[in-house]
Design an enzyme around this catalytic site. Structure first.
Site, short mmCIF file in Angstrom:
data_model
loop_
_atom_site.label_atom_id
_atom_site.label_comp_id
_atom_site.label_asym_id
_atom_site.label_seq_id
_atom_site.Cartn_x
_atom_site.Cartn_y
_atom_site.Cartn_z
N GLY A 28 0.80 -1.22 0.00
CA GLY A 28 0.00 0.00 0.00
C GLY A 28 0.83 1.26 0.00
N LEU A 30 0.46 3.61 -2.21
CA LEU A 30 0.90 3.36 -3.59
C LEU A 30 1.44 4.63 -4.26
CD1 LEU A 30 -2.07 1.08 -4.68
CD2 LEU A 30 0.12 0.42 -3.68
N HIS A 31 2.43 4.41 -5.11
CA HIS A 31 3.05 5.51 -5.87
C HIS A 31 3.17 5.07 -7.33
CE1 HIS A 31 6.62 3.03 -5.57
NE2 HIS A 31 6.66 3.15 -4.25
N GLY A 33 5.52 3.84 -8.97
CA GLY A 33 6.17 2.54 -9.16
C GLY A 33 5.15 1.42 -9.13
N HIS A 34 4.28 1.46 -8.11
CA HIS A 34 3.21 0.45 -8.04
C HIS A 34 2.30 0.57 -9.25
CE1 HIS A 34 4.10 1.26 -3.64
NE2 HIS A 34 4.22 -0.05 -3.66
N GLN A 145 11.79 -4.48 -9.92
CA GLN A 145 13.26 -4.63 -9.92
C GLN A 145 13.88 -3.87 -8.76
OE1 GLN A 145 15.32 -3.60 -13.64
NE2 GLN A 145 17.11 -2.98 -12.42
N LYS A 146 13.17 -2.85 -8.27
CA LYS A 146 13.63 -2.08 -7.09
C LYS A 146 14.07 -3.02 -5.98
CE LYS A 146 13.71 1.36 -4.11
NZ LYS A 146 12.75 1.12 -3.06
P1 AMP Z 1 5.92 -2.52 -1.55
O1 AMP Z 1 4.55 -1.92 -1.47
O2 AMP Z 1 7.01 -1.61 -1.14
O3 AMP Z 1 6.00 -3.89 -0.93
O4 AMP Z 1 6.16 -2.76 -3.10
C1 AMP Z 1 5.27 -3.51 -3.88
C2 AMP Z 1 5.91 -3.79 -5.20
O5 AMP Z 1 6.24 -2.57 -5.85
C3 AMP Z 1 7.22 -4.58 -5.05
O6 AMP Z 1 7.27 -5.57 -6.05
C4 AMP Z 1 8.26 -3.51 -5.26
O7 AMP Z 1 9.48 -4.01 -5.77
C5 AMP Z 1 7.58 -2.60 -6.26
N1 AMP Z 1 8.18 -1.27 -6.26
C6 AMP Z 1 8.51 -0.52 -5.19
N2 AMP Z 1 9.09 0.63 -5.57
C7 AMP Z 1 9.13 0.62 -6.93
C8 AMP Z 1 9.61 1.53 -7.93
N3 AMP Z 1 10.18 2.69 -7.60
N4 AMP Z 1 9.47 1.18 -9.22
C9 AMP Z 1 8.89 -0.02 -9.56
N5 AMP Z 1 8.41 -0.90 -8.67
C10 AMP Z 1 8.53 -0.59 -7.37
#
Ligand code: AMP
Length: 294
Positions: A28, A30-31, A33-34, A145-146
């Protein structure tokens, strides 16, 4: 868009989805990237399921579980705009009921790097992702990939446990100045936000050296190390140069695709960033075809 909080409701909603189903697991807040992951998998699937769950078992006791940023309403709005069919937001009591005692552990590739600094982290990740895979039964799932080591670990888990789910890898989405987006960037104050640029800048410099023909692992690592250490607000946790496929640290020059990754404490958050080498692999196709593929 259907939002479900119970396993019964999830199973009913999942059974009604037709065609190829994609999963985007998130914590959650979310930005972009998500959002990019939702878009990328949406283009390759008929229906998208997103999960929002801040998974306690992947946080160590001294980490930021209780203060992890949350904004469910904003997250739902973003997912709805992106055409997501189903969102699952379980509670801790649902995921880890009283008497819970089963965990998934991946061995080799969880060692070192993130696994060195956060020894219990990947056990939590593999356990929750295995549960989410079982609950949502997707054909394909996408990860960023982050969190490159996470991708390698999850691909190992899927291979070892014969889980019939394809794993896609979305490239890192960055701010205009290069900072990799992260929910934890909200913790940075203004000077720290500037200092945080050192991660992407150091990786970009190393990638330039690589492009000009530098293959000596010590030299490529030194580029990153020296730049990070020159930034007073940054504390280097690790810098790693590993083969992208097997995630083994490289000691000798090689033409194999590599992953150069770095973790740096800047104020409160520990920030992660990485680049594939050659940097031309930093795309959905490039990362999906190399990271953790053996
Ligand atoms: P998180 O909510 O941080 O668990 O992230 C959920 C998914 O989003 C994971 O697969 C992360 O690797 C991916 N993610 C996080 N930051 C980025 C980003 N800047 N660009 C692309 N994917 C991201």
């Amino acid at each position: 868009m259907q939002i479900v909080e119970t396993i019964d409701a999830l199973r009913v909603a999942r059974a009604a989805l037709r065609g190829r189903v994609g999963l985007v697991p998130t914590m959650g807040y979310l930005h972009e990237g998500h959002r990019s992951l939702v878009c990328a998998i949406g283009e390759r699937c008929d229906q998208v399921i997103a999960t929002i769950y801040v998974n306690p078992t992947q946080f160590a006791p001294d980490e930021d579980l209780s203060t992890y940023p949350r904004d469910l309403e904003r997250d739902f709005a973003l997912l709805e705009r992106e055409g997501v069919a189903l969102v699952f937001t379980p509670s801790d009591a649902l995921m880890y009921p009283k008497g819970y005692q089963t965990y998934v552990t991946v061995e080799g590739v969880t060692q070192g790097r993130e696994g060195g600094t956060r020894p219990t982290h990947f056990r939590g990740v593999t356990t929750i992702v295995a549960k989410l895979f079982n609950l949502t039964q997707p054909d394909v799932a996408i990860f960023g990939q982050k969190d490159a080591q996470q991708v390698v670990v999850l691909r190992q888990m899927v291979r070892d446990l014969n889980i019939p789910i394809e794993i896609l890898v979305g490239p890192i989405v960055r701010e205009a100045d290069g900072l990799a987006l992260s929910s934890r960037n909200v913790y940075l104050d203004t000077p720290e936000r500037s200092a945080a640029l050192v991660l992407s800048q150091a990786l970009a410099q190393a990638a330039e050296h690589y492009d000009r023909g530098e293959r000596d692992p010590r030299k490529l690592l030194a580029v990153v190390q020296e730049l990070v250490e020159a930034e007073p607000l940054a504390v280097l946790d690790y810098v790693s140069l590993a083969t992208a496929r097997t995630f083994v640290e490289v000691a000798r020059p090689t033409e194999e695709p590599l992953l150069l990754s770095v973790a740096v404490q800047v104020g409160k958050p520990r920030l992660l960033d990485n680049t594939l080498l050659p940097a031309s692999l930093n795309t959905l196709a490039g990362a999906t075809a190399t990271l953790g593929v053996v």
